[in-house]
Every structure is written in C-alpha cells, then in structure tokens.
Design a protein around this motif. Structure first.
Motif, PDB file in Angstrom:
ATOM      1  N   GLU A   1      -3.133 -10.759   1.940  1.00  0.00           N
ATOM      2  CA  GLU A   1      -3.449 -11.288   3.644  1.00  0.00           C
ATOM      3  C   GLU A   1      -3.895 -10.983   3.715  1.00  0.00           C
ATOM      4  OE1 GLU A   1      -1.064 -13.812   4.940  1.00  0.00           O
ATOM      5  OE2 GLU A   1      -1.047 -14.437   2.815  1.00  0.00           O
TER       6      GLU A   1
ATOM      7  N   GLU B   1       0.383  -8.912  -0.215  1.00  0.00           N
ATOM      8  CA  GLU B   1      -0.010  -8.241   1.350  1.00  0.00           C
ATOM      9  C   GLU B   1      -1.088  -8.174   1.151  1.00  0.00           C
ATOM     10  OE1 GLU B   1       3.067  -4.705   1.218  1.00  0.00           O
ATOM     11  OE2 GLU B   1       5.112  -5.987   1.331  1.00  0.00           O
TER      12      GLU B   1
ATOM     13  N   GLN C   1       4.391  -7.807  -5.357  1.00  0.00           N
ATOM     14  CA  GLN C   1       4.673  -7.868  -3.649  1.00  0.00           C
ATOM     15  C   GLN C   1       3.342  -7.117  -3.139  1.00  0.00           C
ATOM     16  OE1 GLN C   1       8.210  -6.019  -3.002  1.00  0.00           O
ATOM     17  NE2 GLN C   1       7.285  -6.206  -0.386  1.00  0.00           N
TER      18      GLN C   1
END
Length: 256
Positions: A131, A128, A124
């Motif tokens: 991105e 992130e 995760q």
C-alpha cells in the motif's frame, strides 16, 4: 579475525554486489561464517542501504533473499528475524518516500513477494508495505527530483530564468541515476531477467527428466494398444511396398 576487519570486509562485499549469483552467495556465506557477529553485520547492511547509490541498494535488496535462504538452510534464524524486524526501514532505504528510488520499487516488490512465498514474511506485512509502495512507483514530479544535478537554472526563449531540471526527462524511472549508473542498472536487470528465464526451464535437482515425463504421462489404456497396432500395421505395409519397389528396380536394372 578482528571484529572491525570483519565489518570492513563484509562492507566491501556488499558494495561489490551485482547481478551474479556468485557475489550474493559469497556475501551470504561470509555472513554465516561470522554468525556470532550477526548483529554487527546486519547493522552493516542497514548502513550500506542508507548511504549508497540506488543501484547498490537494489543489489543489497536482492541479496537479502539469498541471505534468508542460506540462514534457513543452516538453521540460523537470527538474520531472518532481524530482516523481519527492520523490513520497513529496509524498504524506506531502497525505495525512499521522496520518490528518488522509483526505479527500485519493482525490485522491492519482487523481493517481498519472494520472501512472502518462502514464509520469511507474513502476507499481511507484505500487503501493508505494498500500500505504501503504490505512491512511490512514479518518478518524482518535484523540481529537481528527476535530475542527478538537482535544480538547474536556465533561460527560456524570452530570456527569463527558469528552474527546470535538465539532463533527465520528467517521469524518468531512473530518478537521480547518472548515465553510467543507469546503463549499469539496465545491464544488471537484463542479466537477472536472463537467469530467471533459464531457471524457468530448469528441471528440479530432486526430479530427473525421465521422472518428470513419467509423472506427466497419463495411464495406459486400450486406446494406446489400438494405436500401437495400427502403427505396426502401417509400418508393415510401408515395408512391403518399399520391398516391392526395390525388387522391381533391381530386376529392371538387371534386365537392361
């Protein structure tokens, strides 16, 4: 050793990191040797990431993977936890938001993927950060960002002054690197790529060549025995034909 001297020597090791495994292992071993000063040495890493050239920042980013590997092997997880805690700050230093480190985005992605695969970072967290990186993997379009000298004043064909950057083409992935740094970066990237190819062909230390081939070989069946019988018959037939040809040649030669 005096704590100040430890910091100075570790800083020197970080500044001299290159594409070789030797330099990374030496710095990682030094960090583990003085693990009682891990907070101070981790702060040295952050300082060098924020103060040095983009090439050195890229080398330190690669080094973090080796440090995590060695810290895990020696069961000293403090270094791993500190890297996890400051990973956003590290990424921002290696591939800044202003686009000046566009050439380092690929490095960041590669190291983050390796840390995720080795479970040093959560999927995760890596997702992130990815991105954020999507907006940083293109060289800056702003005036002066793609030139190591900043905005340059010049004159166009009409004699008017312009602020077009010179020395670097727009979209150059090496950003603010000068010629020497760019050549050094290309050479180091070539060395790392070469080592990756060698690693891809390497056999695991825990598995010999014989064991690898044995494990990849299918089960023995009736078809295998049939094939061996046919090959044996073929060899016998070839042997007889060769023997007859040899005897005829020798006999013919004797008659002459």
């Amino acid at each position: 050793m005096d704590p100040f001297e430890v910091r100075i020597r570790f800083t020197g090791l970080l500044q001299h990191l290159n594409a070789s495994l030797t330099s990374a292992n030496k710095a990682a071993q030094y960090a583990l040797k003085y693990r009682d000063m891990d907070e101070d040495l981790h702060s040295c890493i952050l300082e060098q990431l924020e103060r040095n050239t983009m090439n050195i920042r890229a080398n330190i980013m690669y080094f973090l993977e080796y440090l995590c590997d060695m810290a895990a092997r020696e069961n000293h997880w403090d270094y791993v936890r500190m890297i996890q805690r400051d990973i956003l700050r590290i990424v921002d230093a290696v591939a800044p938001e202003d686009g000046s480190g566009a050439a380092n985005v690929k490095v960041v992605r590669k190291v983050l993927k390796a840390l995720e695969t080795k479970t040093f970072l959560l999927a995760q967290t890596v997702g992130e950060i990815e991105e954020c990186l999507k907006e940083r993997d293109i060289a800056p379009d702003a005036v002066g960002m793609s030139s190591p000298l900043g905005p340059q004043e010049g004159r166009n064909g009409e004699g008017k002054e312009t602020n077009t950057p010179t020395g670097k083409a727009k979209g150059n992935p090496f950003g603010k690197l000068d010629r020497k740094q760019a050549e050094q970066r290309i050479e180091e990237d070539r060395e790392r790529h070469k080592r990756q190819r060698e690693t891809a062909w390497a056999v695991s230390r825990d598995e010999s060549e014989f064991e690898r081939v044995w494990n990849e070989t299918g089960e023995l069946g009736e078809d295998d025995f049939e094939m061996w019988r046919e090959e044996a018959e073929e060899r016998l037939r070839a042997g007889r034909e060769w023997k007859e040809e040899y005897l005829n040649r020798v006999g013919g030669g004797g008659a002459e």
